[in-house]
Design an enzyme around this catalytic site. Structure first.
Site, PDB file in Angstrom:
ATOM      1  N   ARG A 236      20.004-103.080 -16.242  1.00 25.48           N
ATOM      2  CA  ARG A 236      21.373-103.003 -16.746  1.00 25.48           C
ATOM      3  C   ARG A 236      21.596-104.077 -17.800  1.00 25.48           C
ATOM      4  O   ARG A 236      21.150-105.216 -17.636  1.00 25.48           O
ATOM      5  CB  ARG A 236      22.388-103.212 -15.612  1.00 25.48           C
ATOM      6  N   GLU A 265      26.928-100.507 -24.203  1.00 23.40           N
ATOM      7  CA  GLU A 265      26.315 -99.241 -24.658  1.00 23.40           C
ATOM      8  C   GLU A 265      27.408 -98.234 -24.977  1.00 23.40           C
ATOM      9  O   GLU A 265      28.393 -98.160 -24.256  1.00 23.40           O
ATOM     10  CB  GLU A 265      25.422 -98.667 -23.543  1.00 23.40           C
ATOM     11  N   HIS A 283      19.048 -95.958 -23.296  1.00 24.83           N
ATOM     12  CA  HIS A 283      19.185 -95.743 -21.847  1.00 24.83           C
ATOM     13  C   HIS A 283      18.499 -94.443 -21.389  1.00 24.83           C
ATOM     14  O   HIS A 283      19.162 -93.518 -20.916  1.00 24.83           O
ATOM     15  CB  HIS A 283      20.674 -95.739 -21.453  1.00 24.83           C
TER      16      HIS A 283
HETATM   17  C1  GLV Z   1      20.241 -95.201 -14.452  1.00 21.21           C
HETATM   18  O1  GLV Z   1      20.394 -96.110 -15.203  1.00 21.21           O
HETATM   19  C2  GLV Z   1      20.606 -95.242 -13.079  1.00 21.21           C
HETATM   20  O2  GLV Z   1      21.090 -96.266 -12.568  1.00 21.21           O
HETATM   21  O3  GLV Z   1      20.426 -94.221 -12.426  1.00 21.21           O
END
Ligand code: GLV
Length: 317
Positions: A236, A265, A283
């Site tokens: 993250r 983001e 991502h």
């Molecule tokens: C993706 O980033 C998730 O947390 O599933």
């Protein structure tokens, strides 16, 4: 039939599955709901199948209709949801663990390879046809014998460690607790963050975003890394302080970065743009058909299990 709001568009097969089990409210245009809109859309619903783009903070949760009993997050991470606020309102929160481990670890390895072997510069040069082979052209960092520091040795961290080991990397890790010998699989545990970072030639951030891990990689902790270290993040954006990382890239304390996630983001801190050594993806961690289908199945099953059994094994609050 329970009524559920699905806040983001899912793959067609997943939406079909959901509508066989529930009375479903879909977001056909896949618009990003504001907090007000999300509250309004959830009126008359028993559950919300949310995504990591939904900010379910205390204020939003407190305004959700009383009928909402479960927030089933379509993600393994749940930093977008205020768990305490949900608990106070007796709303169960669930996530989708395990099913995205392999896909996310693949991207974790891609970040390490791309950053260490100078993929962004190579791609740019190849597309512009302005390169010439020479013995010293785009020399990168080879992984063989390089120390990889895994910050957060959960399922994804362990999978990255196992692939990296097969590439000849030497694994160190920092975690809340030491793992069993079996799970460690030869990796060296560091209880102390400073000791851990000081041996991380390549850092792979794999831990959840929590109050404790927010900005854990910052101006001070970046200094603990060996000179010329590589920083990668598949977890993250909140865990890494972008300004500090960009500043460390500027003065070459950091050789390269590989980021699949970053703060704010999709808006990337422009400080990264001038660095050819910044290998940045939008991502993509769990973005494969196989994994996104498995995640949706699990998010749907979590709601089904909760209403049938009164509880759910993937409850996180
Ligand atoms: C993706 O980033 C998730 O947390 O599933």
């Amino acid at each position: 039939m329970k009524k559920i709001l699905i806040t983001r568009k899912l793959l067609r097969s997943s939406e079909d599955k959901a509508s066989k089990i529930f009375d479903t409210k879909f977001n056909t245009n896949d618009e990003l709901y504001s907090q007000e809109k999300l509250i309004k859309m959830s009126e008359g619903c028993d559950a919300i199948l949310s995504a990591l783009t939904d900010k379910l903070d205390a204020e939003t949760i407190n305004k959700l209709p009383k009928s909402i009993k479960i927030l089933s997050n379509f993600a393994v991470g749940f930093g977008n949801i205020d768990l305490d606020a949900a608990r106070k309102r007796n709303i169960v929160v669930t996530n989708t663990p395990e099913v995205l481990t392999d896909a996310t670890a693949e991207i974790g390895i891609l970040l390490i390879l791309g950053a260490c072997r100078r993929a962004p510069e190579g791609i740019e040069a190849a597309k512009a046809s302005n390169w010439k082979w020479s013995a010293d052209y785009l020399i990168g960092k080879q992984l063989t014998g390089t120390r990889l520091g895994i910050l957060g040795m959960g399922r994804i961290g362990r999978k990255i460690a196992s692939i990296a080991k097969s590439l000849g990397m030497i694994i160190h890790y920092h975690n809340r607790s030491k793992l069993s010998v079996d799970k460690e699989d030869g990796a060296t545990y560091h209880k102390d963050l400073k000791s851990f970072l000081s041996v991380s030639d390549v850092l792979s951030v794999c831990c959840p975003a929590t109050k404790e891990t927010t900005d854990l990689i910052n101006k001070e902790t970046l200094e603990y890394l060996p000179p010329g270290a590589v920083v990668t993040n598949v977890a993250r954006g909140d865990i890494v302080n972008d300004e500090a990382l960009i500043e460390a890239l500027n003065r070459r304390k950091i050789y390269a970065v590989g980021l699949d996630v970053y703060k704010g983001e999709p808006n990337l801190n422009p400080g990264y743009l001038k660095h050819k050594s910044a290998f940045i993806l939008p991502h993509l961690g769990s973005a494969s058909k196989h994994t996104r289908t498995a995640m949706a199945d699990l998010a749907i099953d979590n709601i089904d299990e909760f209403f049938k059994m009164g509880s759910c094994k993937n409850k996180v609050n």
